[in-house]
Write a protein that holds these residues in place. Structure first.
Motif, PDB file in Angstrom:
ATOM      1  N   PRO A   1       0.742  -1.190  -0.116  1.00  0.00           N
ATOM      2  CA  PRO A   1      -0.062  -0.088   0.110  1.00  0.00           C
ATOM      3  C   PRO A   1       0.959   1.221  -0.023  1.00  0.00           C
ATOM      4  O   PRO A   1       0.502   2.312  -0.733  1.00  0.00           O
ATOM      5  CB  PRO A   1      -0.835  -0.148   1.313  1.00  0.00           C
ATOM      6  CG  PRO A   1      -0.893  -1.736   1.612  1.00  0.00           C
ATOM      7  CD  PRO A   1       0.421  -2.237   1.185  1.00  0.00           C
TER       8      PRO A   1
ATOM      9  N   THR B   1       2.053   1.788  -3.699  1.00  0.00           N
ATOM     10  CA  THR B   1       0.886   2.201  -4.393  1.00  0.00           C
ATOM     11  C   THR B   1       0.664   3.538  -4.093  1.00  0.00           C
ATOM     12  O   THR B   1       0.474   4.271  -5.076  1.00  0.00           O
ATOM     13  CB  THR B   1      -0.249   1.475  -3.950  1.00  0.00           C
ATOM     14  OG1 THR B   1      -0.048  -0.054  -4.428  1.00  0.00           O
ATOM     15  CG2 THR B   1      -1.455   1.542  -4.890  1.00  0.00           C
TER      16      THR B   1
ATOM     17  N   HIS C   1      -2.241  -0.593  -8.153  1.00  0.00           N
ATOM     18  CA  HIS C   1      -3.205  -1.092  -7.081  1.00  0.00           C
ATOM     19  C   HIS C   1      -3.388  -2.449  -7.396  1.00  0.00           C
ATOM     20  O   HIS C   1      -3.623  -2.830  -8.394  1.00  0.00           O
ATOM     21  CB  HIS C   1      -4.218   0.045  -7.239  1.00  0.00           C
ATOM     22  CG  HIS C   1      -5.416  -0.459  -6.307  1.00  0.00           C
ATOM     23  ND1 HIS C   1      -5.156  -0.198  -4.987  1.00  0.00           N
ATOM     24  CD2 HIS C   1      -6.707  -1.230  -6.768  1.00  0.00           C
ATOM     25  CE1 HIS C   1      -6.384  -0.932  -4.261  1.00  0.00           C
ATOM     26  NE2 HIS C   1      -7.338  -1.326  -5.531  1.00  0.00           N
TER      27      HIS C   1
ATOM     28  N   ASP D   1      -6.131  -5.184  -5.720  1.00  0.00           N
ATOM     29  CA  ASP D   1      -7.305  -5.026  -5.002  1.00  0.00           C
ATOM     30  C   ASP D   1      -7.209  -6.172  -3.976  1.00  0.00           C
ATOM     31  O   ASP D   1      -6.267  -7.071  -3.848  1.00  0.00           O
ATOM     32  CB  ASP D   1      -8.476  -5.751  -5.852  1.00  0.00           C
ATOM     33  CG  ASP D   1      -8.611  -6.927  -6.322  1.00  0.00           C
ATOM     34  OD1 ASP D   1      -7.746  -7.640  -6.350  1.00  0.00           O
ATOM     35  OD2 ASP D   1      -9.511  -7.373  -6.862  1.00  0.00           O
TER      36      ASP D   1
END
Length: 185
Positions: A168, A171, A178, A180
């Motif tokens: 994260p 990102t 990204h 999911d």
């Protein structure tokens, strides 16, 4: 890098030597970078031989197979550096630079030949593992089972830290795409 580091640490463990972190790091860098130099040199050498073969497909493919073994052997036994790194770097050099120096027909057939060799190697690994596992399990103690479970938990925790914590951050800074949550899980 992991294989080179493992080989070095296993050698220390089996040799019973003590090493300082500075010496360990220097030894790792020499083995890793030296293996890269050996692999790059041998890979470039093979790339310069390709045009001399004038599109002789079997000879060019055989040369790549010989390079895999030769780079490992020369690195390990003559230069005392990582043969695995030498082999990987030689393959990267041939895969990028050598691609322009071999005939297009060779490249297409080489992909198939190496795909088949990879399939055979994976099959052999699983066959040998299936033959060895029963013998290994027979002599395994509960303490070793506990160590294996601890290792599994540590690897799972490391993966959780990377996927849940570092990914994260990468990102958010735009350094990674990204992913999911379903894929992370």
């Amino acid at each position: 890098a992991a294989i080179a580091l493992f080989a070095m640490l296993a050698g220390m463990l089996l040799g019973g030597q003590q090493a300082a972190w500075g010496g360990l790091l220097l030894d790792f860098l020499i083995k890793f970078l030296g293996g890269g130099l050996v692999g790059a040199a041998l890979g470039m050498g093979v790339c310069y031989v390709f045009p001399l073969l004038k599109g002789f497909v079997s000879a060019e493919i055989t040369l790549t197979v010989a390079l895999a073994y030769l780079s490992f052997f020369v690195g390990e036994h003559y230069f005392h550096v990582s043969g695995v790194v030498a082999c990987v770097i030689a393959a990267l050099v041939v895969g990028s630079f050598g691609r322009t120096r071999m005939s297009p027909r060779t490249h297409e057939q080489m992909e198939g030949a190496w795909g088949q060799l990879g399939f055979w190697a994976n099959s052999l690994i699983f066959l040998l593992a299936a033959m060895l596992v029963p013998e290994i399990l027979r002599d395994t103690t509960w303490a070793e089972v506990g160590l294996i479970l601890a290792l599994y938990c540590a690897a799972f925790l490391a993966r959780l830290v990377v996927v849940g914590g570092i990914l994260p951050l990468l990102t958010a800074t735009g350094l990674a795409e990204h992913v999911d949550n379903r894929m992370k899980l």
